[in-house]
Design a protein around this motif. Structure first.
Motif, PDB file in Angstrom:
ATOM      1  N   GLY A 155      -0.624 -11.433 -18.222  1.00 27.78           N
ATOM      2  CA  GLY A 155      -0.031 -11.582 -16.890  1.00 27.78           C
ATOM      3  C   GLY A 155       1.052 -12.643 -16.877  1.00 27.78           C
ATOM      4  N   ARG A 156       1.994 -12.518 -15.943  1.00 26.98           N
ATOM      5  CA  ARG A 156       3.139 -13.424 -15.860  1.00 26.98           C
ATOM      6  C   ARG A 156       3.198 -14.045 -14.467  1.00 26.98           C
ATOM      7  NH1 ARG A 156       8.339 -13.514 -18.432  1.00 26.98           N
ATOM      8  NH2 ARG A 156       9.959 -14.386 -17.096  1.00 26.98           N
ATOM      9  N   ILE A 157       3.434 -15.354 -14.398  1.00 21.30           N
ATOM     10  CA  ILE A 157       3.562 -16.068 -13.125  1.00 21.30           C
ATOM     11  C   ILE A 157       4.877 -16.839 -13.128  1.00 21.30           C
ATOM     12  CG2 ILE A 157       2.649 -17.949 -11.719  1.00 21.30           C
ATOM     13  CD1 ILE A 157      -0.136 -17.115 -12.482  1.00 21.30           C
ATOM     14  N   VAL A 158       5.615 -16.708 -12.050  1.00 16.62           N
ATOM     15  CA  VAL A 158       6.821 -17.508 -11.814  1.00 16.62           C
ATOM     16  C   VAL A 158       6.543 -18.364 -10.585  1.00 16.62           C
ATOM     17  CG1 VAL A 158       9.270 -17.484 -11.287  1.00 16.62           C
ATOM     18  CG2 VAL A 158       8.306 -15.725 -12.783  1.00 16.62           C
ATOM     19  N   VAL A 174      -3.687 -22.367 -10.628  1.00 17.54           N
ATOM     20  CA  VAL A 174      -2.830 -21.220 -10.952  1.00 17.54           C
ATOM     21  C   VAL A 174      -3.004 -20.905 -12.433  1.00 17.54           C
ATOM     22  CG1 VAL A 174      -0.455 -20.418 -11.121  1.00 17.54           C
ATOM     23  CG2 VAL A 174      -1.188 -21.722  -9.124  1.00 17.54           C
ATOM     24  N   ARG A 175      -3.342 -19.645 -12.747  1.00 16.10           N
ATOM     25  CA  ARG A 175      -3.659 -19.290 -14.124  1.00 16.10           C
ATOM     26  C   ARG A 175      -3.000 -17.970 -14.499  1.00 16.10           C
ATOM     27  NH1 ARG A 175      -9.472 -17.255 -16.368  1.00 16.10           N
ATOM     28  NH2 ARG A 175      -9.021 -17.372 -18.597  1.00 16.10           N
ATOM     29  N   VAL A 226      -5.843 -15.475  -4.631  1.00 22.49           N
ATOM     30  CA  VAL A 226      -4.896 -14.381  -4.887  1.00 22.49           C
ATOM     31  C   VAL A 226      -5.086 -13.943  -6.332  1.00 22.49           C
ATOM     32  CG1 VAL A 226      -2.472 -13.698  -5.060  1.00 22.49           C
ATOM     33  CG2 VAL A 226      -3.195 -15.199  -3.209  1.00 22.49           C
ATOM     34  N   ILE A 227      -5.297 -12.647  -6.555  1.00 24.68           N
ATOM     35  CA  ILE A 227      -5.342 -12.122  -7.912  1.00 24.68           C
ATOM     36  C   ILE A 227      -4.422 -10.916  -7.989  1.00 24.68           C
ATOM     37  CG2 ILE A 227      -7.458 -10.834  -7.369  1.00 24.68           C
ATOM     38  CD1 ILE A 227      -8.116 -11.073 -10.413  1.00 24.68           C
ATOM     39  N   GLN A 263     -10.625 -23.663  -2.166  1.00 26.99           N
ATOM     40  CA  GLN A 263     -11.016 -22.483  -2.930  1.00 26.99           C
ATOM     41  C   GLN A 263     -12.104 -22.848  -3.925  1.00 26.99           C
ATOM     42  OE1 GLN A 263      -7.795 -23.590  -2.902  1.00 26.99           O
ATOM     43  NE2 GLN A 263      -7.096 -23.977  -4.984  1.00 26.99           N
ATOM     44  N   GLY A 264     -13.086 -21.946  -4.070  1.00 29.54           N
ATOM     45  CA  GLY A 264     -14.170 -22.191  -5.004  1.00 29.54           C
ATOM     46  C   GLY A 264     -13.794 -21.852  -6.428  1.00 29.54           C
ATOM     47  N   GLY A 265     -12.808 -20.993  -6.618  1.00 26.03           N
ATOM     48  CA  GLY A 265     -12.339 -20.614  -7.943  1.00 26.03           C
ATOM     49  C   GLY A 265     -10.848 -20.854  -8.054  1.00 26.03           C
ATOM     50  N   HIS A 266     -10.146 -19.932  -8.712  1.00 26.86           N
ATOM     51  CA  HIS A 266      -8.705 -20.061  -8.887  1.00 26.86           C
ATOM     52  C   HIS A 266      -7.976 -19.784  -7.570  1.00 26.86           C
ATOM     53  CE1 HIS A 266      -9.446 -20.207 -13.174  1.00 26.86           C
ATOM     54  NE2 HIS A 266     -10.074 -19.051 -13.128  1.00 26.86           N
ATOM     55  N   ALA A 267      -6.873 -20.491  -7.361  1.00 22.88           N
ATOM     56  CA  ALA A 267      -6.034 -20.196  -6.203  1.00 22.88           C
ATOM     57  C   ALA A 267      -5.203 -18.944  -6.440  1.00 22.88           C
ATOM     58  CB  ALA A 267      -5.128 -21.377  -5.884  1.00 22.88           C
ATOM     59  N   ALA A 268      -4.596 -18.804  -7.614  1.00 25.16           N
ATOM     60  CA  ALA A 268      -3.748 -17.651  -7.898  1.00 25.16           C
ATOM     61  C   ALA A 268      -3.859 -17.309  -9.380  1.00 25.16           C
ATOM     62  CB  ALA A 268      -2.297 -17.943  -7.527  1.00 25.16           C
ATOM     63  N   VAL A 269      -4.071 -16.018  -9.675  1.00 25.42           N
ATOM     64  CA  VAL A 269      -4.265 -15.555 -11.046  1.00 25.42           C
ATOM     65  C   VAL A 269      -3.432 -14.296 -11.262  1.00 25.42           C
ATOM     66  CG1 VAL A 269      -5.937 -14.686 -12.725  1.00 25.42           C
ATOM     67  CG2 VAL A 269      -6.609 -16.468 -11.119  1.00 25.42           C
ATOM     68  N   ALA A 270      -2.811 -14.187 -12.439  1.00 28.75           N
ATOM     69  CA  ALA A 270      -2.127 -12.962 -12.849  1.00 28.75           C
ATOM     70  C   ALA A 270      -2.697 -12.518 -14.181  1.00 28.75           C
ATOM     71  CB  ALA A 270      -0.616 -13.180 -12.954  1.00 28.75           C
ATOM     72  N   VAL A 271      -3.127 -11.261 -14.276  1.00 31.42           N
ATOM     73  CA  VAL A 271      -3.660 -10.705 -15.518  1.00 31.42           C
ATOM     74  C   VAL A 271      -3.030  -9.344 -15.766  1.00 31.42           C
ATOM     75  CG1 VAL A 271      -5.849 -11.949 -15.361  1.00 31.42           C
ATOM     76  CG2 VAL A 271      -5.651  -9.703 -14.329  1.00 31.42           C
TER      77      VAL A 271
END
Length: 910
Positions: free
Chosen positions: A258-261, A252-253, A205-206, A223-231
């Motif tokens: 970006g903001r993640i809750v 999770v990054r 998820v991006i 997942q080969g990369g990030h599971a969830a990213v916010a930018v």
């Protein structure tokens, strides 16, 4: 020259019914008939059309695009089994689904987006494959809110689902992957529930460019990369109750503003950090569990992080590693790391009531200045100067209780730790199998040190676990019988049960959260099950004192009955029952079900032999016999479906039953088999495709539009312009100075994010004069009624609402209206609900305050079911009823009816 209409171009055999003319209304003219008065005057009457079902393949349309060109809003496009190649652009609000079951239809394209959604369409049960470089398997674009349900989306080397340009889709129960990017949201939002993201090469998820998506109850695996990213600044990615497994880099990054809750998440078996914050990112984490991560659990190298009530266990690197940025950790634990618990190299860090214990390095390894408040460190491989406490056998935690470790360097048996424990202690068990029969007679917490299921407790001779005091059990697999004694409160989180059953005594309270149950559960007190899976077993409610709450659970393959109710009270919300002998049986007591799905029962779906049942939005499919069978008792079915049963859809032999907007379809017997001795009322029900005709047909309904509003002007405009069948969703907020809303059509007005999130402060009452639905809304009036329901056509449904006034009447029912109030709270300064020449059903409502909580004047027939008068500003201790046959139960519960022509005032008195 021949003139061909659009309908005439449709090949034969494409519809399940003969379609009407293209116009939504058709004028019929009969010269010399009664319509024109015999004098040639032309009269017309309007006919609402039924949605058409357009078939693709098997002699129908050649491809999906051709069907879409002939489709109209509300139509259904069914695809015969097979693979369909080419881009599909859906620009009309239709439903796209396979003719047969899920997995029989595949859409693919090598030239652009395989499926592009530009309208409020519904797509369900399809496999969509994307093959074009730089494109997506599914793209949603523009200010639309389509639904993608139970689909499989694959795009090896490409994007699975791309959402952009203000779209707000609902994506539910989908499997996304393999793909290069699983889900990409750009300048858009949407809700993504119960999905599985698997085998994504980069991000699962991006969220970017100011997106605001919400991902709930989903799984991330392999997942080969990030599971969830916010930018990007303005981007807010919300993650709730998700499970993250595996992955070589940070799961999770948050970065680049970006903001993640993130709340209530678990991370396990990953190669990189579970949570990462860098480059001006913002991450707020609440109640996170991290176990068995290949590197650090949390990495903060920039930006801002806030972590509350988080637990980091068994990381190969530091549990927390800070190299920059700002972070606050509150009520967090770092346990069993192969390095330090909390390692701070640089940045501004604050720790409040944090604990580090049993780590290989220091508990707190602080290479820069930080702020510590009420923190403790004990049992670590290297000493530090943070709150030293005794190590073994009892190490004090931040709450002053002891953490007693079972396993390496601790107690050899669980029983020995229990013997030494004091009330409130925590018994933490290292991974492994333990053969012990445990009796807990003191209030403690029993938990696995590693991931859930890493501790297995077995015993063949007696109860594997006998709880004689209030105990919490977390992450443990229990093989054998489990007993909860009388008057004991027990909480089980992420546990597994197998063996001879879970049983509880009188007055007990048992809570199961996210547990896997392979044995029968029998209680004599209170039972709450949330997010549980039950395999080859069920729940038995046998005693009148039982109060059971089942939410978001799945019952699969119950040998007998999945939900068996002999007595007591059961509330069911969003529960699925699959492949049981019988789905639900009710012999006595009360059941309230909303969102119950019963599929492929060997015998009956719902079987009633007495008691009281209320069923809303329930679906029974593929029952071996009747979908719903009522032998006796009283039941309400609203917007329920019985489909594909081996006998009747709804059969009522005896009892009193209300059926409202229910559908019986494709059953072998009658859709509605209503016996003469039964008292049955049907309203807007439909029976179609059943083996035996029953004469019940519904008037064609508008398929409805979903209208989202975010301010008072939009709300008033939506209500004024709505047509029957529309749904108006109100964004969270407090809406002030509303000079009255008049709801004159059969629409639904609801809070977009559930009860308690929307308040309407009205200067004039909300007036409902149609069969409308209000759901989850708080209405506040000042010296005026908050809500008025009037006219004989006002069979409204008011559900989970709260209506408040400081004087006068809070709710008025008048002019022969007969609404249903369900699970509502009426808070009054003087009078609560006033009925004037009106009736209706009032189920599980609470009347709070006011000297006259309920006033009934000349009722046309009012029914009160489990309604409670609670003390508000008045200190009354009992209920007095004057002039009506209204039974009063214990604990100020109302039940019974006010009959035609009678008057009553229900008061709290000294």
């Amino acid at each position: 020259m021949c003139s061909w209409s659009r309908d005439q171009r449709r090949p034969p055999g494409k519809f399940t019914r003969t379609p009407p003319d293209r116009s939504p209304t058709v004028g019929f003219v009969e010269r010399g008939s009664e319509l024109d008065g015999g004098g040639g005057h032309v009269a017309s009457r309007s006919v609402q059309r039924q949605p058409d079902v357009l078939l693709v393949g098997e002699g129908g349309f050649a491809d999906v695009a051709a069907a879409l060109r002939s489709a109209r809003p509300g139509d259904v496009i069914e695809l015969a089994p097979g693979e369909y190649d080419g881009e599909v652009v859906v620009d009309v609000p239709v439903e796209l689904r396979p003719k047969n079951e899920r997995g029989t239809v595949t859409l693919s394209s090598g030239t652009g987006n395989t499926l592009m959604l530009l309208a409020d369409a519904t797509v369900r049960d399809l496999t969509v494959v994307g093959c074009a470089w730089g494109a997506a398997a599914v793209e949603v674009s523009g200010p639309v809110a389509p639904r993608i349900l139970d689909c499989e989306v694959r795009a090896p080397g490409h994007t699975g689902i791309r959402v952009r340009s203000g779209a707000r889709p609902e994506v539910s129960s989908c499997r996304i992957g393999p793909a290069l990017h699983g889900l990409r949201i750009e300048s858009a939002a949407g809700e993504y529930r119960r999905c599985e993201f698997a085998d994504t090469a980069l991000e699962s998820v991006i969220a970017t460019a100011g997106a605001e998506p919400r991902v709930v109850d989903s799984r991330f695996v392999r997942q080969g990369g990030h599971a969830a990213v916010a930018v990007d600044r303005g981007t807010v990615l919300s993650l709730h109750s998700n499970d993250f497994e595996g992955g070589p880099v940070a799961s999770v990054r948050a970065s680049d503003g970006g903001r993640i809750v993130i709340t209530d998440a678990t991370f396990h078996d990953g190669g990189g950090p579970a949570l990462e914050v860098d480059d001006d990112g913002v991450l707020h984490a609440n109640r996170i569990r991290i176990a068995g991560i290949g590197s650090e659990g949390v990495l903060v190298s920039g930006g801002e992080g806030r972590f509350t009530a988080c637990r980091f266990t068994g990381t190969h690197g530091p549990a927390v590693w800070m190299t920059g940025g700002r972070a606050r950790f509150e009520d967090c634990e770092a346990i069993d790391a192969d390095h330090a618990g909390f390692l701070v190299v640089d940045g501004a860090a604050e720790f409040v009531r944090c604990v580090a214990h049993n780590n290989a390095g220091q508990g707190f390894s602080l290479l820069s200045e930080v702020t510590l408040t009420e923190c403790s460190s004990f049992g670590n491989g290297q000493p530090d100067d943070v709150g030293q406490r005794p190590v073994q056998p009892a190490a004090l935690s931040r709450t002053g209780t002891a953490v007693r470790r079972v396993g390496r360097d601790g107690y050899r048996t669980i029983g020995a730790a229990i013997d030494d424990a004091d009330a409130g202690d925590v018994i933490e068990i290292e991974a492994g199998e333990y053969e012990e029969g445990l009796v807990l007679d003191k209030p403690v917490e029993l938990r696995a040190a590693g991931k859930p299921g890493s501790v297995r407790l077995t015993y063949d001779y007696d109860e594997v676990l006998s709880l004689c005091a209030d105990v919490t059990v977390r992450g443990i697999s229990l093989s054998g019988s489990t007993w909860v004694a009388n008057d004991v409160a027990a909480v089980f989180e992420r546990c597994e049960f197998s063996g001879d059953g879970v049983s509880a005594g009188n007055g007990s309270s048992v809570t199961l959260r996210e547990c896997h149950v392979r044995t029968v559960v029998i209680v004599s007190g209170a039972l709450t099950m949330v997010g549980c899976s039950v395999t080859e077993a069920g729940v038995k409610v046998m005693h009148e004192e039982c109060v059971v709450d089942l939410r978001d659970c799945v019952f699969d393959g119950a040998t007998y009955t999945a939900i068996d109710i002999a007595r007591g009270r059961v509330v069911i919300t969003d529960v699925t029952v699959k492949r049981a002998q019988n789905g639900l049986q009710l012999y006595n007591g009360t059941v309230v079900a909303s969102g119950l799905t019963i599929a492929d029962s060997i015998d009956l779906g719902i079987d009633m032999h007495g008691g009281t049942g209320s069923f809303t939005s329930c679906v029974i499919t593929g029952a071996g016999s009747e979908g719903v069978l009522v032998f006796s008792g009283e039941a309400t079915f609203e917007q329920c479906q019985a489909v594909g049963g081996g006998s009747a859809g709804f059969q009522v032999v005896l009892g009193t039953v209300w059926l409202t907007r229910c559908l019986a379809k494709d059953n072998r017997g009658k859709g509605f088999d209503l016996h003469e001795k039964a008292r049955v009322t049907t309203t807007e029900c439909d029976s179609t495709g059943n083996g035996i005709l029953d004469g019940i047909h519904a008037t064609a309904q508008n398929p409805g539009r979903l209208v989202r509003v975010g301010n008072v002007a939009e709300l008033k405009q939506a209500v004024e312009k709505a047509i029957a069948g529309d749904v108006i969703e109100i964004a969270p907020g407090n809406y002030r100075r509303i000079d009255g809303l008049r709801i004159r059509r059969a629409v639904e007005v609801r809070a977009a994010e559930g009860p308690g999130t929307v308040q309407l402060a009205v200067s004039r009452p909300v007036v409902v004069s149609a069969a409308a639905t209000l759901r989850g809304i708080r209405i506040r009036g000042n010296f005026i009624p908050g809500l008025i329901v009037r006219t004989a056509g006002g069979t409204a449904l008011i559900e989970r609402c709260e209506i408040i006034t400081n004087d006068g009447a809070t709710v008025e029912i008048a002019d022969s209206a007969s609404p249903t109030f369900r699970d509502c709270e009426i808070k009054a300064g003087k009078r609560g609900v006033v009925l004037r020449a009106a009736g209706g059903r009032y189920e599980r409502c609470r009347f709070v305050g006011g000297p006259e909580p309920v006033v009934v004047v000349s009722s046309t027939g009012a029914v009160f079911l489990d309604c409670e008068i609670r003390q508000g500003r008045n200190d009354g201790t009992r209920v007095e009823v004057d002039g009506a046959q209204l039974d009063v139960g214990s604990d100020r519960l109302l039940s019974g009816s006010v009959h035609h022509g009678e008057s009553a005032t229900v008061r709290l008195v000294e």
